[in-house]
Design an enzyme around this catalytic site. Sequence first.
Site, PDB file in Angstrom:
ATOM      1  N   PRO A   1      -9.085   7.599  -7.531  1.00 31.23           N
ATOM      2  CA  PRO A   1      -8.487   7.338  -7.191  1.00 31.23           C
ATOM      3  C   PRO A   1      -9.060   6.857  -5.613  1.00 31.23           C
ATOM      4  CG  PRO A   1      -8.567  10.105  -7.552  1.00 31.23           C
ATOM      5  CD  PRO A   1      -8.993   9.023  -8.286  1.00 31.23           C
TER       6      PRO A   1
ATOM      7  N   ARG B   1      -3.339 -10.249 -19.543  1.00 34.96           N
ATOM      8  CA  ARG B   1      -2.776 -11.632 -19.813  1.00 34.96           C
ATOM      9  C   ARG B   1      -2.456 -12.516 -18.903  1.00 34.96           C
ATOM     10  NH1 ARG B   1       0.760 -11.970 -15.533  1.00 34.96           N
ATOM     11  NH2 ARG B   1       2.875 -12.003 -16.439  1.00 34.96           N
TER      12      ARG B   1
END
Length: 246
Positions: free
Chosen positions: A89, A154
Amino acid sequence: MKIDVLSLFPEMFEGVFSSSILKKAKEKNAVSYNVVNFREHSSNKHQTVDDYPYGGGAGMVLTPQPVFDAVEHVTASTTSKPRVILMCPQGETFTQKKAEELADEEHLIFICGHYEGYDERIREHLVTDEISIGDYVLTGGELGAMVVIDSVVRLLPGVLGNEDSPVLDSFSSGLLEHPHYTRPREYKGMKVPDVLVSGNHKLIDEWRDKESLRRTFERRPDLLESAPLSKKQLQWLREWEEEAKE
């Protein structure tokens, strides 16, 4: 591309890597996946991978030894220099631009932590990138790694059926993607814009360009600060800004 994932919960990736585009990418030999439980590389007889933090405090911290040894294991047979990505984070917020950058690499290694955090030596001497998928905290890095891997894979050549698809995606041009329509032409009184069925590809391209800009202006105006805009696009923006003042 070769992707290695270091995780204490490798079973979480089984369904993800065997479904949809990630599965097709593997079948096309565009990518290979390898998930390693770095607990198996612990030199501790109980295979523990965490310990109490020096100086006290809440939670447990991942120790460096199992992670360093796991990375050494997955890089033993490779000559390329991998990008070692720490899901954290505190890392830089993940963007489409970062996905495009990582898609050019031959070898990615993702480190998925749990507990309170990582021993700082992992950050300083092992990783090349720290990535966060947003300003919130998850139980571990696995879900974040899945998001990053999906967005990167992708983009690999030959993975998507239409090579223009990743180019036209939201954020790839700096703007949000234009609206899409399909059959039927009219549904419950709602009609497809006439220009899209006109057959005039020049007008269609202009409509898509304008609607992409309009959607960005309405939903993510912050993106316009860095987007490369044409003179026509700047003119459209000025017109909408004037309309908003009225």
